[in-house]
Design an enzyme around this catalytic site. Structure first.
Site, PDB file in Angstrom:
ATOM      1  N   CYS A 122       0.827  -1.196   0.000  1.00 32.34           N
ATOM      2  CA  CYS A 122       0.000   0.000   0.000  1.00 32.34           C
ATOM      3  C   CYS A 122       0.871   1.259   0.000  1.00 32.34           C
ATOM      4  O   CYS A 122       1.529   1.554  -0.975  1.00 32.34           O
ATOM      5  CB  CYS A 122      -0.973  -0.029   1.172  1.00 32.34           C
ATOM      6  SG  CYS A 122      -2.348   1.125   1.009  1.00 32.34           S
ATOM      7  N   HIS A 123       0.914   2.026   1.095  1.00 32.57           N
ATOM      8  CA  HIS A 123       1.830   3.171   1.180  1.00 32.57           C
ATOM      9  C   HIS A 123       3.195   2.757   1.710  1.00 32.57           C
ATOM     10  O   HIS A 123       4.117   3.594   1.753  1.00 32.57           O
ATOM     11  CB  HIS A 123       1.243   4.267   2.065  1.00 32.57           C
ATOM     12  CG  HIS A 123       0.097   4.992   1.432  1.00 32.57           C
ATOM     13  ND1 HIS A 123      -1.210   4.598   1.599  1.00 32.57           N
ATOM     14  CD2 HIS A 123       0.057   6.083   0.617  1.00 32.57           C
ATOM     15  CE1 HIS A 123      -2.000   5.415   0.919  1.00 32.57           C
ATOM     16  NE2 HIS A 123      -1.262   6.322   0.312  1.00 32.57           N
ATOM     17  N   GLU A 169      -5.260   7.373  -4.639  1.00 31.18           N
ATOM     18  CA  GLU A 169      -5.068   8.538  -3.771  1.00 31.18           C
ATOM     19  C   GLU A 169      -6.115   9.604  -4.071  1.00 31.18           C
ATOM     20  O   GLU A 169      -6.650  10.242  -3.160  1.00 31.18           O
ATOM     21  CB  GLU A 169      -3.659   9.107  -3.972  1.00 31.18           C
ATOM     22  CG  GLU A 169      -3.115   9.852  -2.775  1.00 31.18           C
ATOM     23  CD  GLU A 169      -2.802   8.968  -1.581  1.00 31.18           C
ATOM     24  OE1 GLU A 169      -3.672   8.871  -0.686  1.00 31.18           O
ATOM     25  OE2 GLU A 169      -1.706   8.389  -1.526  1.00 31.18           O
TER      26      GLU A 169
END
Length: 230
Positions: free
Chosen positions: A133-134, A164
């Protein structure tokens, strides 16, 4: 694989979501679900966070039995309460590292040179580097000993620019993760918004979003089964 049976999960220490007034932190399911996969495969799991201590968490879901078991585990609770900083970690103990996600990672993962060094050392010893993910924010400034960015020329997945925008934070995060990885020479491989997507390329395992967390961990286990570390 080698006899090293430990995997390190890296967590953000950042808790402010830009200037929104909202809190963030590491995304709990992206640590808990890989923890389950790793421990069931026989690995010991350690935790590290940028500032050490008890890192902030986000995404807590009491209806998720895996999260509940993770938080209730006495060993995990002890490790979460007093995580070491990256400078206090010996990379030689680990066969793999996983950068868990959460929006906080976008602020503190990229510029932590000690954390980047841990990932580099694990990778150059033949280990597996992974992120979900991030979490790939932790990869953007990892360079190998020859100066090459770790992600250069490699296929990767990460939280996409479209995702995002879909969550309304494309103007809040300090940069767009997909774009930054591409600037480092990565070949970003997206799937549909919020669909599970895991990409493996030369001991680098990355996942696009929370739905990819279990698949990333399973891919790490498979990579380790065919890899000699150290």
């Amino acid at each position: 694989m080698s006899e090293q049976k430990k995997i390190l999960i890296a967590l953000t220490s950042h808790e402010r979501l830009g200037d929104t007034g909202r809190t963030t932190g590491f995304y709990l399911p992206e640590a808990a679900h890989p923890w389950r996969v790793f421990t069931e495969a026989g690995y010991e799991v350690d935790l590290v966070s940028v500032r050490g201590g008890n890192p902030p968490r986000d995404g807590v879901d009491p209806s998720d039995a895996v999260q509940t078991r993770f938080l209730a585990d006495e060993v995990v609770a002890g490790k979460l309460a007093a995580t070491p900083t990256p400078a206090e970690v010996d990379p030689g103990q680990y066969a793999a590292i996983l950068f868990a996600g959460g929006h906080g990672t976008m602020w503190d993962f990229p510029d932590d040179s000690a954390l980047a060094g841990v990932a580099r050392d694990i990778y150059e010893a033949g280990g597996v580097v992974s992120a979900v993910c991030h979490g790939p924010a932790g990869l953007v400034n990892v360079t190998l000993s020859d100066g090459t960015p770790l992600v250069a020329g490699k296929r990767v997945a990460a939280f996409t620019n479209a995702e995002e925008q879909a969550v309304g934070l494309d103007k809040v995060v300090p940069f767009l993760l997909q774009s930054r990885l591409e600037e480092r020479g990565a070949v970003h491989v997206p799937a549909d918004n919020f669909a599970a997507n895991v990409v493996v390329d030369d001991r680098l395992v990355t996942g696009q979003n929370p739905a990819s967390a279990t698949g990333v961990a399973e891919a790490v286990v498979r990579e380790l089964a065919s890899t000699t570390v150290g």
